[in-house]
Scaffold this motif. Structure first.
Motif, short mmCIF file in Angstrom:
data_model
loop_
_atom_site.label_atom_id
_atom_site.label_comp_id
_atom_site.label_asym_id
_atom_site.label_seq_id
_atom_site.Cartn_x
_atom_site.Cartn_y
_atom_site.Cartn_z
N MET A 68 0.82 -1.20 0.00
CA MET A 68 0.00 0.00 0.00
C MET A 68 0.86 1.25 0.00
N THR A 69 0.41 2.25 -0.69
CA THR A 69 1.12 3.51 -0.77
C THR A 69 0.85 4.35 0.47
N THR A 70 1.90 4.99 0.98
CA THR A 70 1.76 5.90 2.12
C THR A 70 2.28 7.26 1.70
N HIS A 71 1.50 8.29 2.01
CA HIS A 71 1.87 9.67 1.73
C HIS A 71 2.08 10.37 3.07
N LYS A 72 3.15 11.16 3.16
CA LYS A 72 3.48 11.90 4.37
C LYS A 72 3.07 13.36 4.22
N ALA A 73 2.61 13.93 5.33
CA ALA A 73 2.20 15.33 5.34
C ALA A 73 2.61 15.97 6.65
N SER A 74 2.73 17.29 6.64
CA SER A 74 3.02 18.01 7.87
C SER A 74 2.40 19.40 7.77
N CYS A 75 2.29 20.03 8.93
CA CYS A 75 1.81 21.41 8.95
C CYS A 75 2.91 22.33 8.41
N PHE A 76 2.66 23.60 8.40
CA PHE A 76 3.59 24.59 7.86
C PHE A 76 4.93 24.60 8.59
N CYS A 77 4.91 24.43 9.94
CA CYS A 77 6.15 24.49 10.71
C CYS A 77 6.75 23.12 11.00
N THR A 82 0.64 25.66 16.73
CA THR A 82 1.86 26.48 16.70
C THR A 82 1.85 27.45 15.52
N CYS A 83 1.68 26.93 14.31
CA CYS A 83 1.80 27.79 13.13
C CYS A 83 0.45 28.14 12.49
N GLY A 84 -0.61 27.47 12.92
CA GLY A 84 -1.93 27.73 12.32
C GLY A 84 -2.13 27.00 11.01
N GLY A 85 -1.14 26.22 10.60
CA GLY A 85 -1.24 25.51 9.32
C GLY A 85 -2.35 24.49 9.33
N HIS A 86 -3.10 24.47 8.24
CA HIS A 86 -4.21 23.54 8.11
C HIS A 86 -3.70 22.12 7.90
N LEU A 87 -4.46 21.14 8.41
CA LEU A 87 -4.06 19.75 8.32
C LEU A 87 -5.07 18.93 7.53
N ALA A 98 5.55 20.88 13.20
CA ALA A 98 5.25 20.39 14.55
C ALA A 98 4.28 19.22 14.53
N VAL A 99 3.41 19.18 13.50
CA VAL A 99 2.46 18.08 13.36
C VAL A 99 2.76 17.36 12.06
N GLU A 100 2.84 16.04 12.14
CA GLU A 100 3.03 15.21 10.96
C GLU A 100 1.99 14.10 10.97
N PHE A 101 1.58 13.69 9.77
CA PHE A 101 0.65 12.58 9.65
C PHE A 101 0.87 11.88 8.32
N THR A 102 0.30 10.69 8.23
CA THR A 102 0.38 9.93 6.99
C THR A 102 -1.03 9.54 6.56
#
Length: 141
Positions: free
Chosen positions: A1-10, A76-81, A12-16
């Motif tokens: 299965m394919t996994t894509h990584k993402a994070s907020c602007f700064c 922290t940065c207000g970046g959308h997730l 501080a938050v990461e998810f897949t």
């Protein structure tokens, strides 16, 4: 299965997200426009269990204007997730959050609210497809 990584602007938050999205497209509703600060929002919908926060879970803020959308952002940065949609049992990961995902939109939703007409040959739904609880009514491009 394919996994894509993402994070907020700064970072501080990461998810897949793992697997394949249920759907991809564009939303033109006023709420998405205001939240994204753009004339249209590109979405990718996932089963909730495909989305895993891998860093900074305690740094995620939530706002829900309505019971349909629980929008998540970094405190922290207000970046959308992403946004949880409990009535649909889906999670919307903003397409821009997933640079490794090949974005292949199939539909425009809430096109009756558009402020930016897009001529791309994709179906333009007045609100949502019938299978998602909408009218299923298509509008002209």
């Amino acid at each position: 299965m394919t996994t894509h990584k993402a994070s907020c602007f700064c970072g501080a938050v990461e998810f897949t997200v793992t697997g394949a999205p249920v759907a991809m497209g564009y939303c033109h509703c006023e709420s998405c426009r205001h939240w994204s600060a753009g004339p249209v929002n590109a979405f990718s919908l996932w089963q909730p269990d495909a989305v895993k926060v891998t860093k900074g879970a305690d740094n995620i803020g939530t706002y829900n204007k309505t019971p349909v959308s629980f929008r998540k952002w970094c405190k922290t940065c207000g970046g959308h997730l992403y946004a949880d949609h409990p009535p649909l049992n889906l999670t919307d990961v903003f397409a821009a959050m997933l640079p490794s995902l090949k974005f292949e939109p199939a539909v425009h939703v809430n096109y009756q609210e558009t402020v930016l007409r897009i001529k791309d040959g994709l179906p333009k739904m007045k609100d949502f497809p019938a299978e998602m609880g909408g009218s299923g009514e298509a509008l002209p491009e």
